[in-house]
Design an enzyme around this catalytic site. Structure first.
Site, PDB file in Angstrom:
ATOM      1  N   GLY A 173      23.027  12.258  23.598  1.00 48.37           N
ATOM      2  CA  GLY A 173      23.191  11.902  22.294  1.00 48.37           C
ATOM      3  C   GLY A 173      24.256  11.037  21.877  1.00 48.37           C
ATOM      4  O   GLY A 173      24.365  10.230  20.831  1.00 48.37           O
ATOM      5  N   SER A 199      16.389  11.386  34.529  1.00 51.08           N
ATOM      6  CA  SER A 199      15.184  10.883  33.752  1.00 51.08           C
ATOM      7  C   SER A 199      15.420   9.473  33.439  1.00 51.08           C
ATOM      8  O   SER A 199      16.414   8.833  33.346  1.00 51.08           O
ATOM      9  CB  SER A 199      15.085  11.952  32.292  1.00 51.08           C
ATOM     10  N   ALA A 201      14.884   7.026  30.209  1.00 50.83           N
ATOM     11  CA  ALA A 201      15.052   7.031  28.480  1.00 50.83           C
ATOM     12  C   ALA A 201      13.804   7.445  27.958  1.00 50.83           C
ATOM     13  O   ALA A 201      12.964   6.979  28.275  1.00 50.83           O
ATOM     14  CB  ALA A 201      15.809   6.089  27.960  1.00 50.83           C
ATOM     15  N   ASP A 261      14.719  20.012  17.940  1.00 49.42           N
ATOM     16  CA  ASP A 261      15.920  20.178  19.055  1.00 49.42           C
ATOM     17  C   ASP A 261      16.634  21.295  19.064  1.00 49.42           C
ATOM     18  O   ASP A 261      17.643  21.469  18.874  1.00 49.42           O
ATOM     19  CB  ASP A 261      16.836  18.878  18.839  1.00 49.42           C
TER      20      ASP A 261
END
Lengths: 510, 510
Positions: A173, A199, A201, A261
């Site tokens: 974030g 990972s 994006a 989330d």
């Protein structure tokens, strides 16, 4: 009765089958109520959503088409004779139904659901239903069961002979928070194994894999990864070659557009991957700030408890650290710009962003303290030594060399425009989410040279007309998208003579 | 910058856009994180899921393709120059988020969500999330708000000059329960306006529209429908030409595969349509039985209260009646067989199924008692008079004549097989859900002559080898599907010498 045909259409993660409306062996409409079919051949079965085709140039009436992903999952050559069946409900159907209705599931229930999700037996609709059902009601015991199921369904890495395998993870974030690329070389230089898989994006302007790819190859297979870690203790590779948590890839693809989330999904997602990757010790970085994922210390405390509970139960030695999530870290947002900041820190350059350096040292220090040989409280000083002595830079050079050269030379995007303050004052806040969106629209991470270069941070004085940040892009369309969004609202809030104005203006194109 | 192209692929209710991976003005990958794009031209905007295409024969690199449904919704000709934008979140995004997180929504929230759903601004994933969120938590006030929003977003019918407009609705689940086709002519013969719009089957083997289409045309436009009702008081038409509750069509398409069937969604779906259709008085038939939607009197009581609460609040005079849902009604399942039963009742044939007749008379009696001119308690006798005198049959003939002849002559499927009892005994139970599935697989309703003819009902004595029911099909593939499912389990449970065996066997093909 139908010949199999690959249709050159990518349908993301969902299996899609194509049937001609003029098909005679089967009546397409008969399958329409359920919207799904089961394609059967040679003992294999694949459940797919059904699209109907009216153009024989796309699909002849005597063929059954599969989308690119579905075709490769089915694994049979074109021309194979297939038949259609009404779809058998997935094994986890009852468990899914129970979760939708708000009931608690046991380990078997989660194992069944995660197995079906990982093997693409759910459509996006079922995945969404599962996620929302979990969001509505989920106990701590269920979070643990989900984490275990997700870790068990994928591949497992083992690191024989290494009593400690360390890792770190940031819940994300905060743009520019590229600490892993500094922490890994420090920890590797110390001698603790830190085989970092990252990972790319998904919705942010850069993942660690995207930024590392500016400096080195990141598409490294498992055997090569083991060789690198054996030689230099650390690596920074893309995790996509290793299917550590295949169910998570499917869940994330549905969570993102829905903006789901939840704490439970986050904990299960992160810890299942770390467990499957063979980590034994883990530091979790949780930035807290008004535009971060965690808005308050109370939010952070609840999430931390859940991480600790599940981590303990699955045998991960886990430490959670809170960090400042009030503004982007470093100056660059986007792969090339973030790689620049990372290298400045590793090179001990006087222009290196101090916040990025200090956060990295703090995290590395915490990890180093997992080493039983190190005196309690000595981690941060040790990390600083390794950075300032150049040992970390040396480890990084070695990692880059062993991973190989980057696939292409990435340079900063030539299209650029400054966003300037329209009144005197002091930078009060920077909206992380807004700046990430602007950098993303500018083309990051697909155009690695796209992004944002921050020229002012929170607390800095600015004068009217002075640039706050610079947008970089490689391509016209993306450049306009990004400048358009920045013109609507820059994401900067400047306190000053002009009251509480957040106003800013676009400068000339350079 | 891209030329619009219609792609002859039907993607059900979801808008799908196709973009070539080789497209140069736009980089497909940049849109992939969000999986959606907004297509923009001439002031119009359409949000669509994005599929990527690798075959220039399907889509050239300089074109933007839209699926059949999306193309017709966008409403611009092929070749129109379009541009792509990152999707603007739908107006109801915050309300959806709140519902996913389990919060209560007000009327504005539901209006915003239903407006976006009705205008296809949600993908299936968002629709699923909304439904599961509602299933997890929804107050009575929210059910009312949802009902109002659903009724308001569609077309409204008005019947000027008619102080009473009556209707009936069955909550479904019982095969063969084709009472509307008997109730409408009885009520019309009495003189009360009953402009019945019905659906086609979605997952059941026949809807009223499918069965009526065996006897008459059901695809009647609104003006023609008004003429028929003016002339004969009743009609039995397909509701698809009138968009009474466009959001409901979208919701149902996602509810069915997920097997979501909450009381709140059911009440909002049914009552919003009745309100929009201009009904003033409504009877709701709720069958209760072990394989029906309602399993117990307690379930039925809760649902009844919710219907009454919402019905009162939106100004519908509503009566709920419970009925026996323990087995299929009549003998036929599937359009041709059900039409046969209906006509036998209307013709007062001695072979007419008594259960279908008595249920229809009971429902018609309840509706007739809405007529202030009728003495309280006299409805059932009046209904019986109208049926036995032939007045109802006459009204039905007139309705069939005014609606026009059926689009094709439907006859009973020639492929047939009997399912026989394998021991002596008495029929103890018949599984409604199982028989509906078998009839559906046999091809009903798409092959109107497909279905099941019940030869024994609950309580009937049977001998080993005696047929329980006969499967009919028009086509080989469907015939085999249905016989295969019946062979796994017939759906009949015969108590007898052989213990509790539910066993039965397939007879020879005739």
């Amino acid at each position: 009765m139908l010949g199999l045909k690959r249709i050159a259409i990518g349908t993301s993660r969902e299996n899609v089958a194509f049937l001609s409306r003029a098909c005679t062996p089967y009546r397409a409409a008969a399958f329409e109520g359920q919207e799904k079919v089961e394609v059967v051949a040679g003992g294999r079965r694949l459940v797919a959503a059904l699209n109907l085709v009216d153009d024989p140039a796309i699909l002849p009436p005597d063929c059954l088409g599969l989308s690119q992903e579905a075709f490769s999952r089915f694994g049979l050559p074109e021309g194979t004779i297939v038949r259609l069946d009404h779809p058998h409900p997935p094994r986890s159907r009852d468990a899914l139904q129970a979760k939708i209705e708000g009931r608690e599931l046991d380990g078997d229930g989660y194992r069944a659901i995660i197995d079906d999700i990982a093997h693409h037996r759910y459509g996006k609709v079922e995945v969404a239903a599962f996620l929302v059902g979990c969001g509505a009601f989920m106990t701590t015991a269920e979070t643990l069961a989900l984490t275990r199921a997700m870790a068990d369904v994928g591949e497992r890495l083992e690191w024989p002979g290494a009593p400690l395998v360390v890792d770190k993870h940031c819940i994300g974030g905060i743009p520019g928070n590229r600490t892993s690329m500094i922490v890994v070389p420090i920890v590797a230089a110390h001698g603790l194994p830190m085989p970092k898989t990252s990972s790319r994006a998904i919705t942010s302007p850069a993942g660690t894999a995207d930024t590392m790819e500016v400096l080195a190859n990141v598409e490294v297979g498992l055997d090569h990864m083991r060789e690198i870690v054996a030689a230099v203790k650390g690596c920074l590779v893309w995790g996509g070659h290793v299917k550590l948590s295949p169910a998570d890839d499917v869940l994330i693809a549905v969570e993102r557009p829905l903006n789901i989330d939840t704490r439970e999904q986050m904990v299960a997602s992160i810890l299942s991957k770390k467990k499957a990757a063979g980590s034994t010790h883990l530091v979790i970085d949780m930035p807290v700030g008004p535009s971060a994922k965690l808005r308050s210390a109370a939010d952070a405390a609840r999430l931390r408890k859940l991480f600790e509970h599940v981590g303990d139960a699955i045998g991960l030695n886990l430490r959670v650290t809170l960090s400042d999530g009030s503004q982007p870290v470093g100056r660059g947002i986007g792969p090339v710009l973030e790689a620049r900041d990372v290298m400045a820190v590793l090179e001990n350059s006087p222009t290196a962003p101090e916040d990025l350096r200090e956060r990295s040292l703090s995290l590395a220090g915490r990890i180093l303290e997992f080493d039983p040989a190190l005196r309690g409280g000595a981690g941060m000083a040790r990390a600083r030594d390794l950075l300032e002595s150049g040992a970390a830079m040396k480890a990084m050079r070695r990692i880059m060399e062993l991973q190989g050269p980057p696939p292409r030379i990435a340079t900063l995007g030539a299209l650029q425009r400054e966003v300037v303050a329209d009144h005197d004052g002091r930078v009060a806040t920077i909206d992380c989410y807004r700046l990430a969106r602007i950098a993303r629209l500018a083309g990051a991470p697909f155009d690695p040279g796209a992004g944002i270069d921050l020229l002012k941070k929170v607390g800095d004085p600015v004068q009217a007309g002075e640039p706050l940040y610079r947008i970089h892009a490689e391509r016209e369309v993306e450049f306009r998208f990004a400048c358009g969004l920045a013109a609507e609202a820059s994401g900067y809030h400047v306190n000053g003579n002009n009251g509480n104005g957040s106003a800013s203006a676009l400068g000339d194109i350079h």
